[in-house]
Design an enzyme around this catalytic site. Structure first.
Site, PDB file in Angstrom:
ATOM      1  N   HIS A 123       0.871  -1.183   0.000  1.00  0.00           N
ATOM      2  CA  HIS A 123       0.000   0.000   0.000  1.00  0.00           C
ATOM      3  C   HIS A 123       0.910   1.236   0.000  1.00  0.00           C
ATOM      4  O   HIS A 123       2.015   1.201   0.550  1.00  0.00           O
ATOM      5  CB  HIS A 123      -0.827  -0.058   1.293  1.00  0.00           C
ATOM      6  CG  HIS A 123      -1.913   0.953   1.414  1.00  0.00           C
ATOM      7  ND1 HIS A 123      -1.679   2.270   1.749  1.00  0.00           N
ATOM      8  CD2 HIS A 123      -3.254   0.831   1.280  1.00  0.00           C
ATOM      9  CE1 HIS A 123      -2.836   2.910   1.811  1.00  0.00           C
ATOM     10  NE2 HIS A 123      -3.813   2.068   1.525  1.00  0.00           N
ATOM     11  N   ASP A 200       2.873  -4.531   8.242  1.00  0.00           N
ATOM     12  CA  ASP A 200       1.676  -3.706   8.082  1.00  0.00           C
ATOM     13  C   ASP A 200       0.470  -4.637   8.196  1.00  0.00           C
ATOM     14  O   ASP A 200       0.144  -5.363   7.265  1.00  0.00           O
ATOM     15  CB  ASP A 200       1.732  -3.023   6.703  1.00  0.00           C
ATOM     16  CG  ASP A 200       0.448  -2.290   6.380  1.00  0.00           C
ATOM     17  OD1 ASP A 200      -0.489  -2.319   7.199  1.00  0.00           O
ATOM     18  OD2 ASP A 200       0.383  -1.689   5.291  1.00  0.00           O
ATOM     19  N   GLN A 203      -4.729  -4.981   7.041  1.00  0.00           N
ATOM     20  CA  GLN A 203      -5.752  -5.882   6.487  1.00  0.00           C
ATOM     21  C   GLN A 203      -5.786  -7.225   7.206  1.00  0.00           C
ATOM     22  O   GLN A 203      -6.555  -8.104   6.811  1.00  0.00           O
ATOM     23  CB  GLN A 203      -5.505  -6.116   4.987  1.00  0.00           C
ATOM     24  CG  GLN A 203      -5.651  -4.886   4.146  1.00  0.00           C
ATOM     25  CD  GLN A 203      -7.078  -4.324   4.136  1.00  0.00           C
ATOM     26  OE1 GLN A 203      -8.045  -5.036   4.377  1.00  0.00           O
ATOM     27  NE2 GLN A 203      -7.202  -3.037   3.877  1.00  0.00           N
ATOM     28  N   LYS A 226     -10.448  -0.616  10.510  1.00  0.00           N
ATOM     29  CA  LYS A 226     -10.549  -1.817   9.666  1.00  0.00           C
ATOM     30  C   LYS A 226     -10.830  -3.055  10.505  1.00  0.00           C
ATOM     31  O   LYS A 226     -10.834  -4.176   9.995  1.00  0.00           O
ATOM     32  CB  LYS A 226      -9.267  -1.994   8.854  1.00  0.00           C
ATOM     33  CG  LYS A 226      -9.092  -0.859   7.818  1.00  0.00           C
ATOM     34  CD  LYS A 226      -7.948  -1.142   6.915  1.00  0.00           C
ATOM     35  CE  LYS A 226      -7.449   0.093   6.189  1.00  0.00           C
ATOM     36  NZ  LYS A 226      -8.202   0.399   4.976  1.00  0.00           N
ATOM     37  N   CYS A 362      -4.737   2.224  -3.717  1.00  0.00           N
ATOM     38  CA  CYS A 362      -3.535   2.777  -3.071  1.00  0.00           C
ATOM     39  C   CYS A 362      -2.334   1.854  -3.269  1.00  0.00           C
ATOM     40  O   CYS A 362      -1.508   1.694  -2.362  1.00  0.00           O
ATOM     41  CB  CYS A 362      -3.755   3.041  -1.587  1.00  0.00           C
ATOM     42  SG  CYS A 362      -5.027   4.248  -1.268  1.00  0.00           S
TER      43      CYS A 362
HETATM   44  N1  PMP Z   1      -1.825  -0.630   4.738  1.00  0.00           N
HETATM   45  C1  PMP Z   1      -2.785  -1.361   4.154  1.00  0.00           C
HETATM   46  C2  PMP Z   1      -2.465  -2.745   3.678  1.00  0.00           C
HETATM   47  C3  PMP Z   1      -4.068  -0.826   4.015  1.00  0.00           C
HETATM   48  O1  PMP Z   1      -5.023  -1.548   3.423  1.00  0.00           O
HETATM   49  C4  PMP Z   1      -4.323   0.473   4.475  1.00  0.00           C
HETATM   50  C5  PMP Z   1      -5.687   1.112   4.313  1.00  0.00           C
HETATM   51  N2  PMP Z   1      -6.287   0.881   3.077  1.00  0.00           N
HETATM   52  C6  PMP Z   1      -3.288   1.182   5.088  1.00  0.00           C
HETATM   53  C7  PMP Z   1      -2.059   0.594   5.204  1.00  0.00           C
HETATM   54  C8  PMP Z   1      -3.493   2.555   5.613  1.00  0.00           C
HETATM   55  O2  PMP Z   1      -4.447   2.558   6.641  1.00  0.00           O
HETATM   56  P1  PMP Z   1      -5.033   3.938   7.174  1.00  0.00           P
HETATM   57  O3  PMP Z   1      -5.499   4.703   5.971  1.00  0.00           O
HETATM   58  O4  PMP Z   1      -6.142   3.529   8.069  1.00  0.00           O
HETATM   59  O5  PMP Z   1      -3.923   4.622   7.888  1.00  0.00           O
END
Ligand code: PMP
Length: 404
Positions: A123, A200, A203, A226, A362
């Site tokens: 991401h 990270d 998910q 999430k 993203c």
């Molecule tokens: N890493 C991953 C794998 C994600 O899916 C996301 C959110 N889509 C993020 C980081 C960032 O999370 P946040 O926008 O809640 O900070």
């Protein structure tokens, strides 16, 4: 006892609504999950009965707020099996937690020629902060490529690790492909060359039980929203010695022990990294989400999600014009439909009350690597989805196809 999903769905009031005249089919859980009534109640309870700043005043409300706020931290520590609640740092989310590590650890410890190992499916939140570190320090970013099945190429990964590798930052589960990465193996490879590891888990936490000690990662990050908690709250877990050695990344109130105009002594963990008034309600709400999840049979939830994934993958595979990207196993499935722009399909699905996501998720470098210029459609599940949601999506896709 089998799960009663229809009963569980009643805990999520938002799911009962109609959208565009159709029952809501919410399949955008990788973007954010819905909140159970218990979380909404916890937020309300705090603001209605306990609202006060934490760690400060000598009055009853502040004491209650502090107690609830710190109890939530302890719940997070238990939830991820952290050895000590002081290793749980509140952040705004996974993004801020990665930025914290990048700015405090990366900027201080990395130097020219050091290597930061990422993967092709990260991401942007786990790419851009490291690019900033690389630009400032002269460190170099290396990328684990994908196999033809859009999984991490572990042979290539093994060849990328060397004594120059100082940091591995990798997603536990990919938001764009729904693939569970072999993080345990990658962490072991990183350790063998003395590299620090950041996972990270944005998910992962909503789908899997996470044990940071069993993983033996140095840092683990995730977002509350999430995993059925509020937005604006997230977590950085770190190994104690590393966190102790890292300088604060933001400064001001709450994070100090002593201030004079000549110098400041910083607070202990976790407060050293928590400048300013924190998201008190958010933390309490996340604690409530953990209580809610912990009261459920998480193995049964995972089994139910697995069934939904099988149903979704079988249904999509039966549609000749649909191409599933990679081999999804957890939470999300990305797919494309021959000759049709994902956004057009999503608009037609939305008209039928079905919420999915389209675009690059993203993960632009991933879309480039897979040559998916228009991105994908992504359907992502949570345990409160039921078989009817998947049926509705599959029917919606058939109808969209007829439309085109
Ligand atoms: N890493 C991953 C794998 C994600 O899916 C996301 C959110 N889509 C993020 C980081 C960032 O999370 P946040 O926008 O809640 O900070």
């Amino acid at each position: 006892m089998p799960l009663d999903i229809d009963k569980l769905r009643l805990d999520f009031p938002i799911l009962a609504q109609t959208v565009n005249g159709q029952p809501l089919v919410y399949l955008d859980n990788a973007a954010t999950t819905q909140k159970p009534q218990a979380v909404l109640d916890a937020l309300n309870h705090y603001y209605q009965g306990q609202n006060a700043n934490v760690h400060r005043a000598a009055h009853a409300l502040s004491g209650q707020a502090t107690q609830a706020f710190e109890a939530a931290r302890a719940k997070v520590a238990d939830f991820i099996h952290a050895p000590d609640a002081r290793q749980v740092i509140w952040t705004r989310g996974a993004t801020e937690a990665i930025n914290l590590v990048a700015l405090s650890f990366g900027m201080q410890k990395l130097k020219a020629g050091d290597e930061i190992l990422l993967s092709a499916m990260e991401h942007h939140a786990n790419i851009v902060p490291w690019q900033q570190v690389a630009a400032a320090t002269g460190a170099v970013i290396k990328v684990i490529p994908l196999t033809d099945n859009a999984e991490l190429d572990m042979t290539a990964a093994a060849n990328l690790f060397s004594s120059r590798t100082k940091l591995l930052a990798i997603s536990h589960v990919s938001n764009a492909l729904g693939v569970l990465n072999p993080v345990q193996t990658l962490i072991a490879m990183a350790k063998a060359v003395g590299a620090v590891t950041l996972i990270d888990g944005a998910q992962a936490v909503g789908h899997l039980s996470v044990d940071v000690q069993a993983l033996d990662c140095d840092f683990y990050v995730f977002s509350g929203h999430k995993m059925f908690g509020p937005t604006g709250i997230g977590v950085l877990y770190g190994k104690r010695a590393l966190l102790e050695a890292m300088p604060p990344w933001q400064t001001g109130g709450e994070m100090i022990k002593y201030v004079s105009f000549e110098h400041t002594r910083f607070g202990e963990l976790p407060f050293k990294f928590e400048a300013g008034t924190p998201n008190i309600a958010g933390a309490i709400g996340l604690g409530a989400a953990i209580d809610y999840l912990s009261a459920l049979d998480r193995c049964a939830l995972a089994a139910h999600e697995h069934q939904l994934m099988l149903q979704l993958l079988a249904g999509l595979s039966a549609l000749p014009e649909v191409r599933i990207i990679g081999r999804p196993t957890a939470g999300a499935v990305s797919f494309i439909i021959d000759d049709v722009h994902p956004q057009d399909v999503a608009t037609l699905l939305d008209m039928q009350g079905i919420a999915v996501r389209t675009g690059h998720h993203c993960a632009m470098p991933l879309m480039q690597a897979l040559d998916l210029q228009q991105g994908t459609l992504r359907a992502s599940i949570a345990f409160y989805n039921h078989a009817q949601d998947i049926d509705a999506l599959l029917l919606g896709l058939k109808k969209s196809r007829e439309f085109f």
